[in-house]
Design a protein around this motif. Structure first.
Motif, mmCIF file in Angstrom:
data_model
loop_
_atom_site.group_PDB
_atom_site.id
_atom_site.type_symbol
_atom_site.label_atom_id
_atom_site.label_comp_id
_atom_site.label_asym_id
_atom_site.label_seq_id
_atom_site.Cartn_x
_atom_site.Cartn_y
_atom_site.Cartn_z
ATOM 1 N N UNK A 234 0.871 -1.173 0.000
ATOM 2 C CA UNK A 234 0.000 0.000 0.000
ATOM 3 C C UNK A 234 0.907 1.222 0.000
ATOM 4 N N UNK A 235 0.647 2.139 -0.914
ATOM 5 C CA UNK A 235 1.570 3.260 -1.132
ATOM 6 C C UNK A 235 0.833 4.596 -1.108
ATOM 7 N N UNK A 236 1.398 5.541 -0.401
ATOM 8 C CA UNK A 236 0.918 6.922 -0.422
ATOM 9 C C UNK A 236 1.822 7.692 -1.379
ATOM 10 N N UNK A 237 1.238 8.188 -2.457
ATOM 11 C CA UNK A 237 2.009 8.906 -3.477
ATOM 12 C C UNK A 237 1.695 10.395 -3.364
ATOM 13 N N UNK A 238 2.734 11.189 -3.239
ATOM 14 C CA UNK A 238 2.577 12.635 -3.066
ATOM 15 C C UNK A 238 2.083 13.281 -4.362
ATOM 16 N N UNK A 239 1.579 14.504 -4.281
ATOM 17 C CA UNK A 239 1.080 15.195 -5.472
ATOM 18 C C UNK A 239 2.122 15.350 -6.586
ATOM 19 N N UNK A 240 3.411 15.282 -6.244
ATOM 20 C CA UNK A 240 4.451 15.397 -7.275
ATOM 21 C C UNK A 240 4.748 14.058 -7.959
ATOM 22 N N UNK A 241 3.964 13.023 -7.612
ATOM 23 C CA UNK A 241 4.143 11.724 -8.262
ATOM 24 C C UNK A 241 5.253 10.875 -7.680
ATOM 25 N N UNK A 242 5.709 11.218 -6.472
ATOM 26 C CA UNK A 242 6.772 10.448 -5.823
ATOM 27 C C UNK A 242 6.243 9.732 -4.578
ATOM 28 N N UNK A 243 6.890 8.632 -4.252
ATOM 29 C CA UNK A 243 6.486 7.861 -3.080
ATOM 30 C C UNK A 243 6.684 8.701 -1.815
ATOM 31 N N UNK A 244 5.646 8.752 -0.997
ATOM 32 C CA UNK A 244 5.731 9.449 0.282
ATOM 33 C C UNK A 244 5.854 8.445 1.421
ATOM 34 N N UNK A 245 5.048 7.387 1.393
ATOM 35 C CA UNK A 245 5.071 6.369 2.434
ATOM 36 C C UNK A 245 4.695 5.025 1.819
ATOM 37 N N UNK A 246 5.365 3.972 2.294
ATOM 38 C CA UNK A 246 5.085 2.621 1.796
ATOM 39 C C UNK A 246 4.763 1.718 2.967
ATOM 40 N N UNK A 247 3.641 1.001 2.863
ATOM 41 C CA UNK A 247 3.230 0.040 3.873
ATOM 42 C C UNK A 247 3.245 -1.351 3.237
ATOM 43 N N UNK A 248 4.247 -2.196 3.556
ATOM 44 C CA UNK A 248 4.395 -3.482 2.883
ATOM 45 C C UNK A 248 3.688 -4.660 3.552
#
Length: 271
Positions: A234-248
């Motif tokens: 599960x991934x939170x992607x920031x508005x700039x299109x980059x990974x902000x947080x990853x929950x594996x």
């Protein structure tokens, strides 16, 4: 049927009989702590259980002991894996904050091709599922968590406008747009066209599947009984299109992800 709450550790599984050997705690009102085999009400769950996993379940016992009915284990929920980061055969690199997310294309529940780049400017929440997954602690939990997040975001117009949810299936052969629409409407609570404006259910085309799974670190192993052993991502992607947080794993909560969303949108407001 009488129902009893069961908590135990998986000792072994036997696909030939559809049984799981459990070392259980005492079952109040039924029996003392004991190691014994149990038949599953949904045998396809067996492939998702591994020796050392801790689970809870409901034991269904016939009210009439003289009947020919068997006691069955149902509502199985793996609450602790033997290996918290259990991975199937395929494993890839972990995601890191700041990784640029490729502009992957997927086919959504409406039969429309969408691409990740179109969500730039918003916080994009992505999780991975397959609609036939039988285990409450895996895809079902991810979808329930997303439903809770979606409801919470809808209560705050600013957060709702600045976010989008995306559930990605790694089973494109079975998870057609029609199947994804039916699955998604069950969690959204509506099949109306506007119901999917904030939450898409989509699958990559088969030729692109491996690339998507590799980037998002999703291990997938098809089993002989047609279930899929898989890891979670599960991934939170920031508005700039980059990974902000990853929950594996499956131990994140909706409140954690909502906190990520608020932090990102608050940062935009002060930027």
């Amino acid at each position: 049927m009488k129902q009893y709450h069961v908590r135990g550790i998986v000792v072994s599984t036997d696909p030939s009989t559809g049984e799981v050997m459990l070392d259980t705690d005492a079952i109040p009102g039924f029996m003392e702590a004991m190691t014994m085999p149990y038949k599953l009400r949904q045998p396809d769950v067996l492939s998702e259980l591994h020796p050392g996993d801790t689970l809870t379940a409901t034991l269904l016992v016939p009210s009439d002991p003289a009947s020919n009915q068997e006691a069955l284990l149902d509502e199985i929920d793996v609450i602790a894996q033997r290996q918290p980061d259990y991975k199937p055969a395929a494993q890839f690199h972990p995601l890191n904050a700041g990784d640029a997310v490729p502009d992957f294309k997927l086919l959504n529940q409406n039969g429309r091709t969408i691409h990740l780049g179109e969500f730039h400017g918003k916080v994009l929440l992505v999780t991975f599922i397959y609609t036939r997954c039988p285990l409450p602690a895996y895809c079902i939990r991810m979808s329930r968590n997303f439903a809770q997040i979606d409801k919470a975001l809808a209560a705050d117009p600013k957060l709702y406008a600045g976010t989008h949810l995306l559930s990605v299936s790694f089973d494109p052969e079975n998870d057609t747009p029609k199947v994804l629409r039916s699955y998604g409407s069950g969690y959204i609570g509506s099949d109306a066209e506007k119901a999917f404006r904030h939450w898409d259910f989509a699958a990559p085309p088969q030729p692109e599947l491996a690339k998507v799974l590799q980037f998002f670190d999703v291990g997938v192993t098809p089993e002989k009984d047609h279930t899929i052993t898989h890891s979670l991502s599960t991934v939170v992607i920031a508005p700039d299109g980059k990974v902000y947080k990853w929950y594996p794993t499956n131990d994140w909560t909706p409140d954690q992800v909502l906190g990520d969303v608020r932090q990102l949108i608050s940062g935009q407001a002060h930027g």
